[in-house]
Design a protein around this motif. Sequence first.
Motif, PDB file in Angstrom:
ATOM      1  N   GLY A  89       0.803  -1.218   0.000  1.00 39.08           N
ATOM      2  CA  GLY A  89       0.000   0.000   0.000  1.00 39.08           C
ATOM      3  C   GLY A  89       0.835   1.267   0.000  1.00 39.08           C
ATOM      4  O   GLY A  89       2.011   1.255   0.373  1.00 39.08           O
ATOM      5  N   ASN A  90       0.182   2.375  -0.348  1.00 35.78           N
ATOM      6  CA  ASN A  90       0.937   3.616  -0.535  1.00 35.78           C
ATOM      7  C   ASN A  90       1.616   4.081   0.739  1.00 35.78           C
ATOM      8  O   ASN A  90       1.067   3.996   1.822  1.00 35.78           O
ATOM      9  CB  ASN A  90       0.068   4.737  -1.126  1.00 35.78           C
ATOM     10  N   ASN A  91       2.857   4.510   0.571  1.00 37.40           N
ATOM     11  CA  ASN A  91       3.655   5.101   1.651  1.00 37.40           C
ATOM     12  C   ASN A  91       4.008   4.105   2.745  1.00 37.40           C
ATOM     13  O   ASN A  91       4.414   4.504   3.838  1.00 37.40           O
ATOM     14  CB  ASN A  91       2.950   6.326   2.236  1.00 37.40           C
ATOM     15  N   ALA A  92       3.871   2.809   2.519  1.00 39.15           N
ATOM     16  CA  ALA A  92       4.363   1.814   3.476  1.00 39.15           C
ATOM     17  C   ALA A  92       5.888   1.836   3.484  1.00 39.15           C
ATOM     18  O   ALA A  92       6.528   2.231   2.507  1.00 39.15           O
ATOM     19  CB  ALA A  92       3.860   0.425   3.096  1.00 39.15           C
ATOM     20  N   SER A  93       6.462   1.392   4.614  1.00 33.27           N
ATOM     21  CA  SER A  93       7.915   1.337   4.770  1.00 33.27           C
ATOM     22  C   SER A  93       8.342  -0.117   4.971  1.00 33.27           C
ATOM     23  O   SER A  93       7.841  -0.786   5.873  1.00 33.27           O
ATOM     24  CB  SER A  93       8.353   2.125   6.015  1.00 33.27           C
ATOM     25  N   LEU A  94       9.255  -0.584   4.173  1.00 37.55           N
ATOM     26  CA  LEU A  94       9.769  -1.950   4.318  1.00 37.55           C
ATOM     27  C   LEU A  94      11.194  -1.881   4.858  1.00 37.55           C
ATOM     28  O   LEU A  94      12.036  -1.159   4.306  1.00 37.55           O
ATOM     29  CB  LEU A  94       9.771  -2.675   2.975  1.00 37.55           C
ATOM     30  N   LEU A  95      11.467  -2.641   5.930  1.00 36.33           N
ATOM     31  CA  LEU A  95      12.804  -2.605   6.510  1.00 36.33           C
ATOM     32  C   LEU A  95      13.769  -3.521   5.759  1.00 36.33           C
ATOM     33  O   LEU A  95      13.350  -4.376   4.991  1.00 36.33           O
ATOM     34  CB  LEU A  95      12.742  -2.924   8.000  1.00 36.33           C
ATOM     35  N   PRO A  96      15.062  -3.370   6.018  1.00 38.46           N
ATOM     36  CA  PRO A  96      16.057  -4.148   5.269  1.00 38.46           C
ATOM     37  C   PRO A  96      15.817  -5.651   5.373  1.00 38.46           C
ATOM     38  O   PRO A  96      15.599  -6.183   6.465  1.00 38.46           O
ATOM     39  CB  PRO A  96      17.371  -3.772   5.962  1.00 38.46           C
ATOM     40  N   GLY A  97      15.848  -6.327   4.255  1.00 40.54           N
ATOM     41  CA  GLY A  97      15.868  -7.779   4.237  1.00 40.54           C
ATOM     42  C   GLY A  97      14.547  -8.480   4.513  1.00 40.54           C
ATOM     43  O   GLY A  97      14.504  -9.706   4.553  1.00 40.54           O
ATOM     44  N   VAL A  98      13.452  -7.756   4.681  1.00 39.32           N
ATOM     45  CA  VAL A  98      12.184  -8.450   4.951  1.00 39.32           C
ATOM     46  C   VAL A  98      11.701  -9.181   3.697  1.00 39.32           C
ATOM     47  O   VAL A  98      11.927  -8.738   2.570  1.00 39.32           O
ATOM     48  CB  VAL A  98      11.061  -7.496   5.445  1.00 39.32           C
ATOM     49  N   THR A  99      11.032 -10.325   3.924  1.00 38.71           N
ATOM     50  CA  THR A  99      10.385 -11.050   2.837  1.00 38.71           C
ATOM     51  C   THR A  99       8.886 -10.814   2.922  1.00 38.71           C
ATOM     52  O   THR A  99       8.298 -10.895   4.008  1.00 38.71           O
ATOM     53  CB  THR A  99      10.671 -12.558   2.958  1.00 38.71           C
ATOM     54  N   ILE A 100       8.266 -10.503   1.789  1.00 40.47           N
ATOM     55  CA  ILE A 100       6.813 -10.337   1.727  1.00 40.47           C
ATOM     56  C   ILE A 100       6.267 -11.530   0.937  1.00 40.47           C
ATOM     57  O   ILE A 100       6.660 -11.752  -0.217  1.00 40.47           O
ATOM     58  CB  ILE A 100       6.424  -9.028   1.014  1.00 40.47           C
TER      59      ILE A 100
END
Lengths: 226, 226, 226
Positions: free
Chosen positions: C183-194
Amino acid sequence: MSSVPETAQIGKHVVIEKDVVIGENVTIGHNTTILKGTQIGDDVTIGSNCVLGIKPAVNQRMRNVADRGDQLTIQTGTTIGHLASVYAGTRIGKNVFVGDHASIRENVSIGDASVVGRAAIVELNTRIGKSCTIQTQAYVTGDTTLEDDVFIGPCVSMANDKYMGAQSVTLNGPYIKTGAKIGNNASLLPGVTIGRNSIIGAGAAVTKDISDAVTVAGVPAKKLNP
Amino acid sequence: MSSVPETAQIGKHVVIEKDVVIGENVTIGHNTTILKGTQIGDDVTIGSNCVLGIKPAVNQRMRNVADRGDQLTIQTGTTIGHLASVYAGTRIGKNVFVGDHASIRENVSIGDASVVGRAAIVELNTRIGKSCTIQTQAYVTGDTTLEDDVFIGPCVSMANDKYMGAQSVTLNGPYIKTGAKIGNNASLLPGVTIGRNSIIGAGAAVTKDISDAVTVAGVPAKKLNP
Amino acid sequence: MSSVPETAQIGKHVVIEKDVVIGENVTIGHNTTILKGTQIGDDVTIGSNCVLGIKPAVNQRMRNVADRGDQLTIQTGTTIGHLASVYAGTRIGKNVFVGDHASIRENVSIGDASVVGRAAIVELNTRIGKSCTIQTQAYVTGDTTLEDDVFIGPCVSMANDKYMGAQSVTLNGPYIKTGAKIGNNASLLPGVTIGRNSIIGAGAAVTKDISDAVTVAGVPAKKLNP
C-alpha cells in the motif's frame, strides 16, 4: 512555425515546436522543450531544462488515456521552475507557482495563486482550487479534488486504487475540502473525504472519511481528544 | 564571458552564463545549464542536463526570499549527478556527492564529504555538517541543522511550519545532533531536536524532542524498551 | 560514431555518444543525452531531456561500484518518459514503461511489460520480474527482488542497510514474492520477505517477514483479523 514576441527572453537551445503561442514579457530558460500547441500567457516565467506540453503515453498494462487534443494552457503571471514537466490538456491558472522537478499530468486544472512545490506530482483528472499549497515532494494522485485554500504538507501520499491493480475499478482519489491541512508524510487512502478545516497529523494514515473541523492522527488515524 | 580552462571537459549544448569561474580538471556533461556567477572548484564533476546557480523565485503567497547576491560555490573534488538543480547563495564543500535529480536551495551549506542522495531535496537556510549521509528521496526542510555524521534514511520527511501556513510564524526545521540516525520514511515535526547518536525507527513520527543515545519508534514515536 | 537508421525520429539538440546502437522506428525527444554504448531496440520511444547510459560514480564514503563495462540495453517496444535517467549495466525488457523523472541505477533487470512510475527510483543490483507495477515516487532500494506481478503503491519506501551506515555489512533489500501488493507510503525494513499475494496496508512499517496470503497494517505492521 510558432511566433515569438519581441518582448520574450528565450534561452539557448530552447526547442519551440509548432502552434505554440507565447504572450508578452515571457521568459524561457535554457535547454527547455516546449511541445506542440502549448499556450503561454503574458508575464509567464519558465525555467531551464523543462518539458512542457507532453502528450500522454502508456503501455498495455496501463489505463488508456483519451487524447482529446487539448493543449497545455499557462495563464498570466505564472512561474514554472526548472527541470519540471507539464502535460497537454491541462490548465494552470494565474500567478501559480510550480516548483523545480515538479510534474503535472493531463486533464488537470490548477486555480489562481496556488503553489505546486518542488518535486511535487499531480496526476491526471485532478482539480485543484485557488490558493492551495502543495508542498515539496507531495503526491496528489489522479481523480482527486482539492477545494480552495487546502494545505498539503511535504511528502504527503495519496492513492486512488483500492484494489491495487487487482480489479478493474473506477479510480477514485481523495476529496479534500476547503481549508483542510494535511501534515507531512501522511497517507490518504483511495476515495477518502477530508472535511472543511480539518487537520491530519504528520505521518497519519487516513483510512476513512474525516468530518469537518476535527484533528486526527496515528496509523490508522483517530480523532485526538480536544 | 566566462573563461574555461583548457583542462576542462565540457559537453555539447552546455550553456555557461557570464561571470562563471571554472577550476582545473572540471567535467561538465551535455545539455547542462550553468547560470551567472557560479564558482566551480578544481576536479569537480557535473553531470548532464543539470541547472546550477538558480536565483530564488516565489509567487505572492510564498515567503519572500532576499537575494543577497551570493553565488553558488562548489568546492574541490565534488561530484554533482545528472538532472540535478542547485541554487545560488549556497556553498557545497569538498568531496561532496550530490545524486541525480537532487535539488538544493539557496543559503545552504554542506560540509566536506557529505552525500546528498538521488532525488533528495535540501531546502533553504539549512546547514549540513561533515560526513553526513542524506539518502535517496529524503526531504530536508528549510531552517534545519544537521551536525556531523548524521544519517538520514531514504524517504525521510521533515516539516518546519507547525501552523501549516495558517499563521505567519518563524519557520523552524529539526535540529539533528552528531551521529543521529533517522530510519527510512520517518516523519520529523517542526522544530524537534534529535539527540546525539539517537536512532529513529523506520516509519516513526517524531512529535517532540528526543534525548541523546535513545531509540524511538512508532506513530507517535516512543522510546523502545532496551 | 553511432549510426542512426533512417526510420528514427531524433529531436533537436540530442547528443548521441559513440557506440550507441539504435533499432528501427525509434523516437528520441529533444535535448536528450544518450551516453556511450547504449543499446536501443526497435520501436522504443524516449522522451525529452533524458540522460541514458550513465556510468556509476561515488565519493569516498560510498560503496564502491565495479564498472563491469556492461551497457544499458532497452528492448523492443519500451517507452521511457521525459527527464528520466537510466544507468549503464542495466537491462530493461520489452514493452516496459518508465515514467517521467524516474531513475534506474546500474545492474538492474526489469521484466517485460513492467511499469516504473513517474519519479520512481530503482537502485542498483535489483531484479524486477514481469508485469510488476511500481507506482509514482516509490523507492525500490538496492539489492532487492520483486518476483512477477508485484504491485508497489505510490511513495512506498524500502531500506537495505540495517545499521544505517554504522557498520560495514552486506546490504540486503526486501524480497517481494509474486502477486504481493504494498500500500501507498508503506515502509519496508532491510531484508524483509513479503509472501505471495500478501497485502501491506498504506502507511504500514514492515519490520519482519510476512507469510503468504495475509494482510498486515500499522506501525509496526500486524496481521489484521480476517
